[in-house]
Design a protein around this motif. Structure first.
Motif, mmCIF file in Angstrom:
data_model
loop_
_atom_site.group_PDB
_atom_site.id
_atom_site.type_symbol
_atom_site.label_atom_id
_atom_site.label_comp_id
_atom_site.label_asym_id
_atom_site.label_seq_id
_atom_site.Cartn_x
_atom_site.Cartn_y
_atom_site.Cartn_z
ATOM 1 N N VAL A 1 -10.899 22.064 -3.915
ATOM 2 C CA VAL A 1 -9.653 21.705 -4.138
ATOM 3 C C VAL A 1 -10.082 20.271 -4.941
ATOM 4 N N ASP A 2 -9.142 20.175 -6.048
ATOM 5 C CA ASP A 2 -9.629 18.875 -6.897
ATOM 6 C C ASP A 2 -8.687 17.758 -6.305
ATOM 7 N N LEU A 3 -9.303 16.515 -6.286
ATOM 8 C CA LEU A 3 -8.457 15.378 -5.697
ATOM 9 C C LEU A 3 -8.444 14.424 -7.009
ATOM 10 N N GLU A 4 -7.385 13.934 -7.259
ATOM 11 C CA GLU A 4 -7.238 12.667 -8.259
ATOM 12 C C GLU A 4 -6.682 11.325 -7.368
ATOM 13 N N ILE A 5 -7.649 10.540 -7.240
ATOM 14 C CA ILE A 5 -7.193 9.127 -6.638
ATOM 15 C C ILE A 5 -7.121 8.242 -7.677
ATOM 16 N N GLU A 6 -5.733 7.759 -7.809
ATOM 17 C CA GLU A 6 -5.326 6.683 -8.729
ATOM 18 C C GLU A 6 -5.830 5.461 -8.356
ATOM 19 N N PRO A 7 -6.360 4.421 -9.175
ATOM 20 C CA PRO A 7 -6.588 2.975 -8.890
ATOM 21 C C PRO A 7 -5.208 2.171 -7.947
ATOM 22 N N GLY A 8 -5.495 1.747 -6.812
ATOM 23 C CA GLY A 8 -4.730 1.059 -6.210
ATOM 24 C C GLY A 8 -3.736 2.029 -5.312
ATOM 25 N N THR A 9 -4.298 3.207 -4.998
ATOM 26 C CA THR A 9 -3.791 3.937 -3.911
ATOM 27 C C THR A 9 -3.952 3.263 -2.686
ATOM 28 N N PRO A 10 -3.236 3.080 -1.729
ATOM 29 C CA PRO A 10 -3.517 2.785 -0.305
ATOM 30 C C PRO A 10 -4.174 3.896 0.492
ATOM 31 N N ALA A 11 -4.641 3.724 1.531
ATOM 32 C CA ALA A 11 -5.148 4.677 2.449
ATOM 33 C C ALA A 11 -4.148 5.737 2.990
ATOM 34 N N SER A 12 -3.047 5.323 3.005
ATOM 35 C CA SER A 12 -2.026 6.260 3.688
ATOM 36 C C SER A 12 -1.772 7.189 2.361
ATOM 37 N N GLY A 13 -1.452 6.409 0.963
ATOM 38 C CA GLY A 13 -1.158 7.358 -0.165
ATOM 39 C C GLY A 13 -2.566 8.287 -0.419
ATOM 40 N N GLY B 1 -12.431 1.648 9.582
ATOM 41 C CA GLY B 1 -12.419 0.197 8.901
ATOM 42 C C GLY B 1 -12.968 0.399 7.227
ATOM 43 N N GLN B 2 -12.931 1.722 6.860
ATOM 44 C CA GLN B 2 -13.335 1.699 5.563
ATOM 45 C C GLN B 2 -12.302 2.296 4.561
ATOM 46 N N GLY B 3 -10.901 2.097 5.163
ATOM 47 C CA GLY B 3 -9.788 2.812 4.154
ATOM 48 C C GLY B 3 -9.619 1.903 2.797
ATOM 49 N N ARG B 4 -10.022 0.743 3.059
ATOM 50 C CA ARG B 4 -9.733 -0.351 1.729
ATOM 51 C C ARG B 4 -10.996 -0.114 0.955
ATOM 52 N N LEU B 5 -11.879 0.609 1.423
ATOM 53 C CA LEU B 5 -13.355 0.794 0.623
ATOM 54 C C LEU B 5 -13.029 2.235 -0.296
ATOM 55 N N ILE B 6 -11.980 3.088 -0.308
ATOM 56 C CA ILE B 6 -11.899 3.952 -0.879
ATOM 57 C C ILE B 6 -11.886 3.954 -2.258
ATOM 58 N N LYS B 7 -12.704 4.416 -3.180
ATOM 59 C CA LYS B 7 -12.610 4.518 -4.521
ATOM 60 C C LYS B 7 -12.068 5.364 -5.377
ATOM 61 N N ALA C 1 -1.363 14.590 7.286
ATOM 62 C CA ALA C 1 -1.994 13.339 6.684
ATOM 63 C C ALA C 1 -1.940 12.242 7.599
ATOM 64 N N ILE C 2 -1.424 12.175 8.687
ATOM 65 C CA ILE C 2 -1.212 11.109 9.469
ATOM 66 C C ILE C 2 -2.630 10.980 10.235
ATOM 67 N N PHE C 3 -3.198 12.210 10.407
ATOM 68 C CA PHE C 3 -4.514 12.366 11.087
ATOM 69 C C PHE C 3 -5.641 11.591 10.123
ATOM 70 N N LEU C 4 -5.550 11.914 8.743
ATOM 71 C CA LEU C 4 -6.442 11.306 7.859
ATOM 72 C C LEU C 4 -6.269 10.004 7.873
ATOM 73 N N HIS C 5 -4.940 9.513 7.762
ATOM 74 C CA HIS C 5 -4.597 8.089 7.737
ATOM 75 C C HIS C 5 -5.031 7.276 8.805
ATOM 76 N N ALA C 6 -4.877 7.855 10.078
ATOM 77 C CA ALA C 6 -5.351 7.137 11.040
ATOM 78 C C ALA C 6 -7.045 7.120 11.232
ATOM 79 N N TRP C 7 -7.697 8.162 10.764
ATOM 80 C CA TRP C 7 -9.158 7.997 10.715
ATOM 81 C C TRP C 7 -9.632 6.975 9.651
ATOM 82 N N PHE C 8 -9.088 7.014 8.677
ATOM 83 C CA PHE C 8 -9.328 5.946 7.688
ATOM 84 C C PHE C 8 -9.283 4.667 7.993
ATOM 85 N N ARG C 9 -8.009 4.287 8.683
ATOM 86 C CA ARG C 9 -7.868 3.041 9.351
ATOM 87 C C ARG C 9 -8.893 2.642 10.416
ATOM 88 N N LEU C 10 -9.038 3.750 11.389
ATOM 89 C CA LEU C 10 -9.952 3.141 12.595
ATOM 90 C C LEU C 10 -11.246 2.996 12.293
#
Length: 335
Positions: A42-54, A79-85, A68-77
């Motif tokens: 599965v190809d993923l394209e993460i654009e700059p500035g996309t928040p963890a929920s996005g 503590g690395q959601g803001r570190l996604i590149k 998606a809510i499960f993934l978002h919860a995992w990213f937040r809990l």
């Protein structure tokens, strides 16, 4: 009352334990994927500035069969959601949520590669870039002079200015970015080779080195002959002899060359015809590799001023015209 309270605490504890166990199981369970026909990832394209929920929404929309809510919860809990590149990624079967987040945080993008081969011309380089998988063709249709201008080399002829190597890139990268890396690599290799030049070299500038190295690259059939070939052309330059090398003539003919080099072609004057013009041609004729660059500045010590192909990839070297003519009769004419 105390028993009720105790029982309630036990139930809460057991519920929390079950929830923790379920979460731990989910984090280590491979994410189900909806693969497109013929695709293995599965190809993923993460654009700059996309928040963890996005990011979670993109992953699900791209083909991950998970809420998606499960993934978002995992990213937040985590503590690395803001570190996604941001970048281009591939989600392969067997990837679990833990590995997915680790990949996104490390920036382990899906890389492709393109190989530029020693002896290729600039036209061949451009053709390879156009065929390269998921490389944006930003230079498509641009004239060479505009490409060189965009690379910060206005007025520089593009031939031979890119180092032959394998270059990796993230999916969707610009072909101009690959060319820029190849140009910088050649500048670095050229400077290094020039610093190693023999004191008595007839070459006056790094550009002359690049030109001679490109000829050595095109004339070499067997790697072990490369330094000898460099020695022959170095001797000719010292003596003021014509280089008389077929690859320069062929390059000067351009699209007119049909695969056969005839006597009339050797007599037809062009800026690249080293049978009609003395010295080096005005530009390189191909991309030389590291070994060809070194052979041009540190050629083998030889008295040879002629060489002829023996038919097995190697060459016969001669220091006199008589010896050369005998070699031609033997290896070319079969006499």
């Amino acid at each position: 009352m105390r028993r009720v309270f105790t029982s309630l605490l036990i139930l809460i504890f057991l519920g929390a334990l079950l929830s923790f166990g379920a979460a731990l199981w989910w984090l280590n369970e491979p994410i189900p994927l909806r693969l497109a026909p013929g695709s293995q990832v599965v190809d993923l394209e993460i654009e700059p500035g996309t928040p963890a929920s996005g990011v979670a929404d993109v992953i699900v929309a791209s083909g991950a069969d998970v809420p998606a809510i499960f993934l978002h919860a995992w990213f937040r809990l985590s503590g690395q959601g803001r570190l996604i590149k941001a970048g281009s990624y591939e989600l392969a079967p067997g990837t679990n949520p833990q590995k997915l987040l680790s990949m996104l945080v490390r920036g382990d993008q899906a890389l492709k590669s393109v190989t530029l081969v020693e002896g290729w011309t600039f036209n061949q380089v451009r053709a390879a870039l156009q065929k390269a998988e998921q490389l944006a063709p930003d230079t498509l249709g641009l004239p060479p002079e505009i490409i060189m201008q965009k690379l910060g080399k206005p007025g520089v002829h593009p031939e031979g200015r890119f180092f032959p190597d394998t270059y990796t890139y993230a999916k969707g990268s610009s072909d101009l970015a690959v060319l820029k890396r190849a140009a910088k690599a050649m500048d670095k290799r050229l400077d290094a080779a020039w610093s190693l030049r023999n004191a008595d070299t007839p070459l006056k500038t790094p550009d002359e080195l690049l030109i001679l190295a490109s000829i050595v690259e095109k004339e070499t059939g067997k790697p072990s002959d490369r330094a000898q070939i460099g020695g022959v052309f170095t001797n000719r330059l010292r003596l003021g002899m014509m280089l008389q090398t077929d690859p320069t003539v062929i390059y000067g003919m351009g699209a007119q060359f049909d695969g056969n080099l005839r006597k009339r072609d050797l007599l037809a004057d062009t800026p690249y015809n080293t049978y009609t013009r003395a010295g080096l041609p005005p530009t390189p004729i191909a991309m030389p590799g590291k070994a060809a660059l070194l052979a041009a500045v540190q050629p083998a010590p030889t008295k040879a001023i002629y060489f002829v192909a023996k038919g097995d990839g190697s060459s016969h070297f001669s220091s006199s015209l008589d010896e050369h003519n005998r070699a031609v009769n033997k290896y070319i004419r079969g006499q």
